[in-house]
Motif scaffolding. Sequence first.
Motif, short mmCIF file in Angstrom:
data_model
loop_
_atom_site.label_atom_id
_atom_site.label_comp_id
_atom_site.label_asym_id
_atom_site.label_seq_id
_atom_site.Cartn_x
_atom_site.Cartn_y
_atom_site.Cartn_z
N THR A 133 0.83 -1.19 0.00
CA THR A 133 0.00 0.00 0.00
C THR A 133 0.87 1.25 0.00
O THR A 133 2.08 1.17 -0.12
N HIS A 134 0.28 2.39 0.14
CA HIS A 134 1.02 3.65 0.18
C HIS A 134 0.32 4.57 1.16
O HIS A 134 -0.72 4.22 1.75
N GLU A 135 0.86 5.75 1.35
CA GLU A 135 0.33 6.64 2.38
C GLU A 135 -1.10 7.08 2.10
O GLU A 135 -1.82 7.46 3.00
N MET A 136 -1.50 7.04 0.83
CA MET A 136 -2.87 7.43 0.49
C MET A 136 -3.87 6.34 0.88
O MET A 136 -5.06 6.57 0.99
N ASP A 137 -3.38 5.12 1.04
CA ASP A 137 -4.26 3.99 1.37
C ASP A 137 -3.49 3.08 2.31
O ASP A 137 -3.01 2.03 1.92
N SER A 138 -3.35 3.48 3.56
CA SER A 138 -2.45 2.79 4.49
C SER A 138 -3.20 2.03 5.58
O SER A 138 -2.72 1.86 6.68
N GLN A 139 -4.39 1.56 5.25
CA GLN A 139 -5.22 0.90 6.26
C GLN A 139 -4.52 -0.27 6.94
O GLN A 139 -4.59 -0.43 8.15
N PHE A 140 -3.81 -1.10 6.15
CA PHE A 140 -3.15 -2.28 6.70
C PHE A 140 -1.63 -2.24 6.51
O PHE A 140 -0.98 -3.27 6.51
N SER A 141 -1.08 -1.04 6.35
CA SER A 141 0.35 -0.94 6.07
C SER A 141 1.20 -1.14 7.31
O SER A 141 2.37 -1.50 7.21
N ARG A 142 0.64 -0.91 8.48
CA ARG A 142 1.41 -1.02 9.71
C ARG A 142 0.48 -1.29 10.87
O ARG A 142 -0.74 -1.11 10.77
N PHE A 143 1.06 -1.73 12.00
CA PHE A 143 0.29 -1.94 13.22
C PHE A 143 -0.03 -0.60 13.86
O PHE A 143 0.80 0.31 13.88
N ARG A 144 -1.22 -0.47 14.37
CA ARG A 144 -1.60 0.72 15.13
C ARG A 144 -1.60 0.38 16.61
O ARG A 144 -2.09 -0.68 17.00
N PHE A 145 -1.06 1.27 17.42
CA PHE A 145 -1.03 1.03 18.86
C PHE A 145 -2.17 1.78 19.52
O PHE A 145 -2.12 2.99 19.74
N VAL A 146 -3.23 1.05 19.81
CA VAL A 146 -4.40 1.66 20.45
C VAL A 146 -4.05 2.04 21.89
O VAL A 146 -4.46 3.08 22.39
N GLU A 147 -3.28 1.17 22.56
CA GLU A 147 -2.91 1.39 23.95
C GLU A 147 -1.51 2.02 24.02
O GLU A 147 -0.58 1.56 23.36
N LEU A 148 -1.39 3.05 24.83
CA LEU A 148 -0.10 3.71 25.01
C LEU A 148 0.94 2.74 25.58
O LEU A 148 2.12 2.80 25.21
N GLU A 149 0.49 1.82 26.45
CA GLU A 149 1.43 0.86 27.06
C GLU A 149 2.11 0.00 26.00
O GLU A 149 3.27 -0.39 26.15
N GLN A 150 1.38 -0.32 24.93
CA GLN A 150 1.98 -1.12 23.86
C GLN A 150 3.11 -0.35 23.18
O GLN A 150 4.17 -0.90 22.88
N PRO A 188 1.36 -6.11 9.42
CA PRO A 188 0.30 -7.13 9.57
C PRO A 188 0.46 -8.35 8.66
O PRO A 188 0.34 -9.49 9.12
N ILE A 189 0.74 -8.14 7.38
CA ILE A 189 0.81 -9.29 6.49
C ILE A 189 2.00 -10.18 6.83
O ILE A 189 1.94 -11.41 6.70
N TRP A 190 3.08 -9.59 7.30
CA TRP A 190 4.23 -10.39 7.75
C TRP A 190 3.84 -11.25 8.95
O TRP A 190 4.20 -12.41 9.04
N ALA A 191 3.09 -10.64 9.90
CA ALA A 191 2.69 -11.38 11.10
C ALA A 191 1.82 -12.57 10.74
O ALA A 191 1.98 -13.67 11.29
N VAL A 192 0.90 -12.37 9.79
CA VAL A 192 0.03 -13.46 9.37
C VAL A 192 0.84 -14.57 8.72
O VAL A 192 0.64 -15.76 8.99
N ARG A 193 1.80 -14.19 7.86
CA ARG A 193 2.65 -15.20 7.22
C ARG A 193 3.48 -15.96 8.26
O ARG A 193 3.68 -17.17 8.15
N ASN A 194 3.95 -15.23 9.25
CA ASN A 194 4.77 -15.86 10.30
C ASN A 194 3.94 -16.86 11.11
O ASN A 194 4.41 -17.96 11.40
N ILE A 195 2.72 -16.50 11.44
CA ILE A 195 1.84 -17.40 12.19
C ILE A 195 1.52 -18.64 11.35
O ILE A 195 1.53 -19.76 11.86
N ARG A 196 1.27 -18.43 10.05
CA ARG A 196 0.98 -19.57 9.18
C ARG A 196 2.18 -20.51 9.11
O ARG A 196 2.02 -21.74 9.15
N HIS A 197 3.37 -19.94 9.04
CA HIS A 197 4.58 -20.77 8.99
C HIS A 197 4.72 -21.58 10.28
O HIS A 197 5.03 -22.77 10.24
N MET A 198 4.49 -20.94 11.43
CA MET A 198 4.61 -21.65 12.70
C MET A 198 3.56 -22.76 12.82
O MET A 198 3.85 -23.84 13.34
#
Length: 276
Positions: A133-150, A188-198
């Motif tokens: 994706t790109h900055e104009m459409d970045s819905q799933f481009s990165r993880f969002r931290f809802v909680e400050l503690e994260q 996100p897509i990396w995390a999904v691929r990693n979980i599938r691999h495991m």
Amino acid sequence: MKEWLVEVEQMQEEFAGLDVSEEEMEERAEWAGFRSARAWKTAREDVHKLLKNFVHAVPFQKLWAALKENDQESGEIWGYAPGPAGVPNKLVEALQAWHQAPKFTTAERRAHSKKIADACEKLEELLGQLEPTHEMDSQFSRFRFVELEQAEAVFKWFETPTDRMQKDAPFGMQWLASRRLQGCGVVPIWAVRNIRHMASNQAPNSNLLPAKVRAKAAKKTYFIAVVSQAIDAANPFGKRLSVGPQLIADIVELISDMDCTADDVRKAAPKLVPED
């Protein structure tokens, strides 16, 4: 050990005095890594009991003495040490893990892992239709931290001096932490691929839970392995600590609250346990 016991007893008193609803208690248990409030409560009670045995039970006094002597001779602190590498902490963590772990048999875990892999494959396909994706459409481009503690947890590992100014602007810190992970490829897509691999490549010895985890002797078998391996790792660069099967059996009895004999130990951990 005594200070640790006092601390846990104070925490138990506070826990007993909690005035919360059943629903909130279940939420707290889930946050703590347990599948139910009942499992959380039992684990806390068992840890409290274990720490009392650490301080007062004769088998543990014998084990601590052997570990202290070994540490002095080797110059290492892998045995009787307060940190994560120490045997006491390993035993406490193993007891908590027993209460936290799902009690799946090997076949059930294999079937469950396949479901996870199949679900990840579908999710990866759906995400792939939107990525890269790109900055104009970045819905799933990165993880969002809802909680400050994260976000703070990310900074604990990635912080540089120039990042410290972001701590005065919490939302800025959450954004920067998100971009920091994105820059490492943790998206996100990396995390999904990693979980599938495991899920698709199960390591048969990835945990110490017995294959027949719901069998009557499973808890005892688990702790024989835990105690034996913890002792075996107490001096990783030298001769194995000479703690015989009878002492291990006595310790396992105290942790598992089940009868355990030296023969049980020899059969369950023949490669790790020396003769008395």
